[in-house]
Design a protein around this motif. Structure first.
Motif, PDB file in Angstrom:
ATOM      1  N   ALA A  88     -52.421  13.844   8.003  1.00 29.86           N
ATOM      2  CA  ALA A  88     -51.798  12.344   8.174  1.00 29.86           C
ATOM      3  C   ALA A  88     -53.037  11.278   8.143  1.00 29.86           C
ATOM      4  CB  ALA A  88     -50.793  12.112   9.213  1.00 29.86           C
ATOM      5  N   VAL A  89     -53.967  11.555   8.870  1.00 32.20           N
ATOM      6  CA  VAL A  89     -54.946  10.628   9.121  1.00 32.20           C
ATOM      7  C   VAL A  89     -55.710  10.325   7.579  1.00 32.20           C
ATOM      8  CG1 VAL A  89     -57.151   9.976   9.981  1.00 32.20           C
ATOM      9  CG2 VAL A  89     -55.359  10.872  11.614  1.00 32.20           C
ATOM     10  N   SER A  90     -55.891  11.537   7.081  1.00 29.47           N
ATOM     11  CA  SER A  90     -56.671  11.542   5.717  1.00 29.47           C
ATOM     12  C   SER A  90     -55.608  10.839   4.861  1.00 29.47           C
ATOM     13  CB  SER A  90     -57.235  12.909   5.195  1.00 29.47           C
ATOM     14  OG  SER A  90     -57.825  13.584   6.038  1.00 29.47           O
ATOM     15  N   LEU A  91     -54.714  11.041   4.657  1.00 28.14           N
ATOM     16  CA  LEU A  91     -53.609  10.507   3.798  1.00 28.14           C
ATOM     17  C   LEU A  91     -53.377   9.231   4.022  1.00 28.14           C
ATOM     18  CD1 LEU A  91     -50.858  12.378   2.311  1.00 28.14           C
ATOM     19  CD2 LEU A  91     -50.135  10.095   3.170  1.00 28.14           C
ATOM     20  N   ALA A 129     -55.245  15.746   0.968  1.00 28.71           N
ATOM     21  CA  ALA A 129     -55.354  15.411   2.368  1.00 28.71           C
ATOM     22  C   ALA A 129     -55.241  16.787   3.353  1.00 28.71           C
ATOM     23  CB  ALA A 129     -54.201  14.453   2.861  1.00 28.71           C
ATOM     24  N   ARG A 130     -54.554  17.556   2.640  1.00 32.40           N
ATOM     25  CA  ARG A 130     -54.447  19.070   3.388  1.00 32.40           C
ATOM     26  C   ARG A 130     -55.769  19.632   3.475  1.00 32.40           C
ATOM     27  NH1 ARG A 130     -50.509  23.008   5.062  1.00 32.40           N
ATOM     28  NH2 ARG A 130     -49.386  21.066   5.642  1.00 32.40           N
ATOM     29  N   TRP A 131     -56.394  19.566   2.206  1.00 34.07           N
ATOM     30  CA  TRP A 131     -57.590  20.212   1.897  1.00 34.07           C
ATOM     31  C   TRP A 131     -58.772  19.602   2.948  1.00 34.07           C
ATOM     32  CZ3 TRP A 131     -61.726  17.591  -0.041  1.00 34.07           C
ATOM     33  CH2 TRP A 131     -62.943  18.308  -0.312  1.00 34.07           C
ATOM     34  N   SER A 132     -58.513  18.391   3.229  1.00 35.74           N
ATOM     35  CA  SER A 132     -59.622  17.869   3.760  1.00 35.74           C
ATOM     36  C   SER A 132     -59.751  18.097   5.240  1.00 35.74           C
ATOM     37  CB  SER A 132     -59.414  16.354   4.000  1.00 35.74           C
ATOM     38  OG  SER A 132     -58.437  15.912   4.655  1.00 35.74           O
ATOM     39  N   ALA A 133     -58.046  18.639   5.773  1.00 35.99           N
ATOM     40  CA  ALA A 133     -58.133  18.878   7.118  1.00 35.99           C
ATOM     41  C   ALA A 133     -58.283  20.735   7.403  1.00 35.99           C
ATOM     42  CB  ALA A 133     -56.796  18.694   7.687  1.00 35.99           C
ATOM     43  N   THR A 134     -59.172  21.285   6.314  1.00 33.52           N
ATOM     44  CA  THR A 134     -58.942  22.725   6.512  1.00 33.52           C
ATOM     45  C   THR A 134     -59.978  23.072   7.719  1.00 33.52           C
ATOM     46  OG1 THR A 134     -60.672  22.516   4.594  1.00 33.52           O
ATOM     47  CG2 THR A 134     -58.475  23.709   4.344  1.00 33.52           C
ATOM     48  N   LEU A 135     -60.936  22.096   8.021  1.00 32.16           N
ATOM     49  CA  LEU A 135     -61.967  22.370   8.791  1.00 32.16           C
ATOM     50  C   LEU A 135     -61.414  22.752  10.203  1.00 32.16           C
ATOM     51  CD1 LEU A 135     -64.710  22.110  10.312  1.00 32.16           C
ATOM     52  CD2 LEU A 135     -64.333  19.624  10.619  1.00 32.16           C
TER      53      LEU A 135
END
Lengths: 511, 531
Positions: free
Chosen positions: A353-356, A503-509
């Motif tokens: 959500a933050v990234s998006l 955005a989902r990808w960015s949260a994979t960490l």
């Protein structure tokens, strides 16, 4: 990873830096009018595009299926920088934001004509700093990158030296910024004193088993240092109570730069907060347990409170503004509060959500500032009254502004609504009483915010101008950029699957 | 469940019309059409598009099979995979009545927006100001209304619900009366306050829903599909939220959202302002369609998805319905502005819907939905009638007229018909719905029904008193030259008048459409309530 290998991963930053040097050198040479007008922005965009294409090329495999890239642990320069989806996502954001800023800057009267080369050079250096900050994995790097961003912003805020307001804003920014980074540095030094380490991973390990925390003094020192550091981060994202500089600086800075200032530092600040809190205070592999510096400090709850206060204060203050730039400044404070909701919610959903939201916010907020810049250029002011009758004399500009405003207010079918949906969904998925309360505060704020966005709408469409105001030329890069951004706002409001995937990808960490 | 794109066309034909007008506005610097040509072009586009939609709606009516309680004319595909959102349109017996009402009222409202018969020197009339913008917005509004009634995916429903806000805000705020800006923002804020609560309720339902499958067969952890939310989920077991049972909390949130739209006391204060300041056709749409969305939403969401909480809230709904009926009727007595009187009478009449559906009896719920239909056509004609006199006299003070029956006999007859239908005179459609509501509610809420029936007497009182003040007595000399209704107004009023009479004698075309679906909807509720 060793230094030599690491260089391969910071090609975008190297490109940005190289182009900045070229710009500075060129501007030191003899100037010709034509050169100044087209070549500087052109070169800046070239540099930005080169950096962006390198980044996208590297990450596209990761975003849309295939190798997800280096997930955590892929650290560069012996742990100074991390290269992971989160960093790459926010790098792409800030490079895009800088590009948009360069485009809106073309022909803006707020920028002195003689110094375009330096202006663009500084923009690129600032972009470089933001890229580094979004990847910073070490408190030393955090400090260096943040100061790079800050120094450039101080200069660029006071860029229009002919205007008293701009100079004053620059000065205010330096003073506030200096204090904030001093406080942050003090917090970092406390940490180093306690644990003898500055890298996030090292601190994480140290916190779990450190003898330094056994005494009450140690616990207090650790807590205090986190609070101090948060002051520095909060200052970057303009969260209450570190937001005081924001309205004055936004109002005084040249409008195209305000657009970047309202988005770029906020984005990287958010990335930093995510990385800092979640890599230091969380047990690996578990989103539920947050170990406080002193065992049980509920950092996320505290961030939630900051979030609620920030958005409420930003929105309430925006209600009474008569200057659109100031209004948007307070609205950007409120948006920092909204985004912090996602940080509080945490987990995959919260990060997503933050990234998006950050991406969406970039598009709509820079668009709104682009329109303000257009209006300012035509009528010499950004007071609400020069927006009167805009719907009649410049229907396209007014329509574009309408799209940005309803998106900022979070109404469908615009991207802003999707952003809010993700934030609220992240909170509600977590359940718990406090998360629900925060969501309620959030939706109440959305309603409040509608009032001041609608005031601008009202001025544009329902009020008649007292004097003859000029029409607004639309055949220039700034207007085209604004229109393109408004299309993006609408498109992402109706079909945001690609952005959601990214955005989902960015949260994979944080899987 | 056969796939059909009919509903998609119904919804998006007006949106295409809006795009068309927008395209011409964009191209006008090249085409250099004069203002009058642009105005007429956009009027033609609006009339044609709403006529096409109305035609398609009639086609839908013809093809619709009332004996089938399932979803018909479904158009269904995956929209956003990341959030398991589907594009899902379909009708059942409940939504088809509302879609028909929307098609009809929108068409009438667009006809009423034409400047045909407006005095030549009256340049400030809403139908002559910024026409392309007006027509584009009204078409967007129509698309939004159709979308709300066609959507069977909660997310889509929400998007359409909100899409209507902005055109409404501008239509009231730009083309409205003296206090238009205040009325517009009040409408906007009230409705948004409700819809954000619905947003939270929607997300909460989504996360509490069972795993399911999307239309293309892929597995999904949660769903927005309204049919699946209603049939495959039992939210009674979802645990607690804020210290209360989950369904109750979600019910309250969504109920407030819909209650603001109905509008239910105490959330009704936006309505008189919005109605009074809105231009006539917008009041028509507002009263004719928008208010129904509240009731429709309660039936579609709260009744179908959260039956436990609905049972719990049964008495509450009935009490608020009664308050609406009686309180608003008393407020009507005190009104001096004709439009405000009609606005408050809408509040009063929407109370019947609440009372009827809270009873969980077959007559009650049929009466409630039929009341939505009758109130749709009756209040539309009432607002048109108020617009007629406002266009001529430029004010709406009831006391300012007198003896108009002599000067405008045809107008008087039409107004009398609409008033009588609204107060529930037997033989006119208002009577059927009110009678059904009372029949259904009496065995369950005897006292409340008696009180509400007393409200009908007050209704009769304020209408008859208004007739007396406006039409009887000596003619006010100022209005000795007022022309009677013109052809545009006849074109709007006569079909509605005819429907008022026909549906008063023979309500079956509408009742037959919805009875099966509605009875299926309340059957579990009635059983649980032990009726």
């Amino acid at each position: 990873m060793s230094n030599l290998v690491s260089f391969g991963y910071i090609v975008p930053e190297l490109l940005l830096g190289a182009m900045a040097v070229i710009l500075f050198l060129l501007s030191a040479m003899r100037r010709r009018n034509l050169l100044r007008k087209t070549i500087f922005p052109g070169l800046a965009i070239l540099g930005l595009m080169a950096a962006l294409s390198v980044l996208v090329n590297r990450t596209s495999g990761g975003i849309f299926g295939g190798d997800p890239g280096c997930i955590s642990g892929c650290s560069l320069f012996f742990g100074l920088l991390a290269t992971d989806p989160l960093a790459d996502f926010f790098r792409i954001l800030v490079i895009s934001a800088t590009t948009i800023c360069v485009l809106i800057s073309i022909g803006s009267p707020a920028l002195p004509k003689g110094r375009t080369g330096e202006y663009h050079g500084l923009l690129l250096v600032m972009c470089l700093g933001m890229c580094l900050l979004s990847a910073a994995n070490h408190l030393l790097m955090v400090y260096v990158a943040m100061e790079t961003v800050s120094l450039c912003s101080y200069l660029l805020t006071g860029w229009d030296a002919r205007k008293c307001r701009s100079r004053e804003a620059g000065m205010k920014y330096v003073l506030f910024g200096g204090v904030a980074s001093g406080v942050m540095l003090f917090g970092m030094s406390l940490f180093y004193g306690l644990f003898g380490d500055l890298s996030f991973q090292g601190l994480h390990l140290a916190l779990q088993g450190s003898g330094a925390l056994s005494g009450a003094m140690g616990q207090w020192a650790a807590t205090l240092s986190v609070v101090f550091m948060f002051a520095g981060f909060g200052y970057k994202i303009a969260a209450t109570p570190f937001h005081m500089w924001c309205p004055d600086v936004y109002e005084g800075a040249p409008t195209p730069f305000t657009a970047l200032l309202s988005v770029g530092p906020k984005a990287v600040g958010m990335a930093l907060i995510l990385r800092f809190f979640y890599s230091i205070f969380l047990f690996p592999g578990s989103m539920e347990t947050v170990i406080g510096a002193s065992g049980q400090i509920p950092w996320l709850l505290l961030i939630g409170i900051v979030s609620a206060v920030t958005m409420t204060l930003g929105n309430l203050a925006a209600l009474v503004q008569n200057n659109v730039k100031r209004l948007l400044a307070y609205s950007s404070i409120a948006h920092a509060g909204y985004i912090l909701m996602g940080v509080t919610a945490g987990g995959q959903e919260g990060f997503e959500a933050v990234s998006l939201y950050m991406a969406v916010y970039l598009i709509m907020n820079m668009g709104a500032f682009a329109v303000v810049s257009l209006v300012e250029k035509a009528s010499g002011s950004e007071e609400l009254q020069v927006f009167r009758g805009l719907g009649k004399r410049a229907p396209l500009v007014a329509l574009v502004m309408t799209i940005f405003l309803i998106s900022l207010a979070g109404l469908p079918p615009t991207a802003g609504f999707i952003g809010k949906l993700y934030l609220f969904a992240a909170l509600l998925e977590r359940g718990g009483f406090w998360f629900l309360m925060l969501a309620l505060v959030g939706v109440t704020n959305s309603v409040v915010s509608l009032y001041f966005y609608a005031r601008v709408l009202k001025s544009m469409y329902m009020e008649k101008a007292d004097t003859d105001l000029p029409t607004i030329p639309i055949r220039n890069p700034a207007a085209v950029t604004a229109t393109a951004l408004s299309f993006a706002t609408l498109f992402l409001g109706l079909f945001w699957q690609p952005l959601a995937t990214a955005a989902r990808w960015s949260a994979t960490l944080f899987h | 469940m056969a796939e059909s794109t009919l509903l998609t066309w119904i919804t998006f034909v007006p949106a295409i019309g809006m795009g068309f007008i927008g395209l011409f506005l964009m191209l006008n610097p090249l085409l250099k059409l004069p203002k009058a040509a642009m105005d007429n072009l956009s009027r033609v586009v609006a009339v044609v598009c709403s006529a096409i939609s109305l035609g398609l709606v009639l086609m839908l009516w013809k093809e619709f099979d009332p004996s089938n309680t399932g979803i018909q004319f479904a158009h269904h595909f995956v929209w956003i995979r990341a959030f398991n959102i589907e594009y899902f349109m379909g009708v059942d017996g409940l939504s088809i009545t509302m879609i028909m009402l929307t098609g009809l009222i929108s068409f009438v409202a667009i006809i009423a927006s034409l400047p045909w018969g407006i005095a030549k020197d009256d340049d400030h009339h809403f139908s002559k100001r910024a026409v392309p913008g007006y027509m584009a917005l009204i078409l967007l509004l129509e698309a939004g209304m159709f979308g709300v009634f066609c959507s069977l995916d909660f997310f889509m429903f929400y998007v359409f619900w909100e899409v209507m806000l902005l055109p409404m805000y501008f239509l009231i705020g730009i083309w409205g009366g003296p206090r238009k800006e205040y009325a517009a923002i009040k409408f906007f804020l009230f409705t948004l306050a409700g819809s954000v609560l619905m947003l939270l309720g929607m997300i909460a339902l989504y996360f509490a829903s069972n795993p399911s499958t999307l239309i293309d067969g892929t597995h999904c952890a949660h769903t927005f599909n309204l049919i699946k939310l209603a049939n495959e989920n039992d939210f009674g077991t979802a645990g607690n939220l804020l210290g209360m049972a989950f369904p109750k909390v979600v019910f309250i949130g969504m109920f407030i959202a819909f209650a603001i739209k109905i509008p239910m006391f105490p959330f009704h204060t936006w309505l008189p302002d919005a109605h009074v300041e809105a231009p006539t056709p917008i009041s028509v749409i507002l009263a004719g369609v928008l208010l129904k969305m509240g009731i429709y939403g309660i039936l579609r969401m709260n009744f179908a998805i959260l039956p436990e909480a609905t049972l719990w809230a049964q008495t509450g709904m009935a009490v608020f319905g009664t308050i609406n009926i009686v309180y608003a009727a008393f407020v009507c007595m005190a009104q001096t502005d004709l439009k405000k009187l009609i606005a408050y009478s809408s509040v009063s009449h929407m109370g019947f819907c609440l009372l009827g559906m809270a009873a969980f009896t077959e007559q009650g719920i049929s009466g409630a939905v039929y009341q939505m239909w009758t109130h749709g056509i009756v209040s539309a004609s009432l607002f048109l009638i108020a617009g007629v006199i406002y266009d001529r006299a430029h004010h709406r003070r009831i006391e300012g007229f007198g003896g108009l029956a002599k000067q405008m006999p045809e107008y008087t007859a039409l107004m009398g018909l609409a008033f009588m239908a609204s107060l529930g005179l037997p033989g006119l459609c208002g009577f059927i719905s009110e009678a059904l509501v009372f029949l259904g509610a009496f065995p369950v809420f005897t006292t409340l029904t008696v009180i509400s029936a007393l409200g009908v007497i007050i209704t009769a009182a304020y209408y008859l008193w208004t007739i007396q003040r406006m039409f009887l007595g000596p003619l006010n000399e100022k209005y000795a030259h007022l022309p009677d209704v013109n052809w545009r107004e006849r074109l709007c009023l006569y079909p509605l008048g005819a429907m008022i009479i026909v549906l008063g004698f023979y309500p079956m075309p509408i009742l037959d459409l919805m009875n099966k679906t509605l009875h299926g909807l309340i059957k579990p509720l009635a059983q649980a309530a032990g009726l």
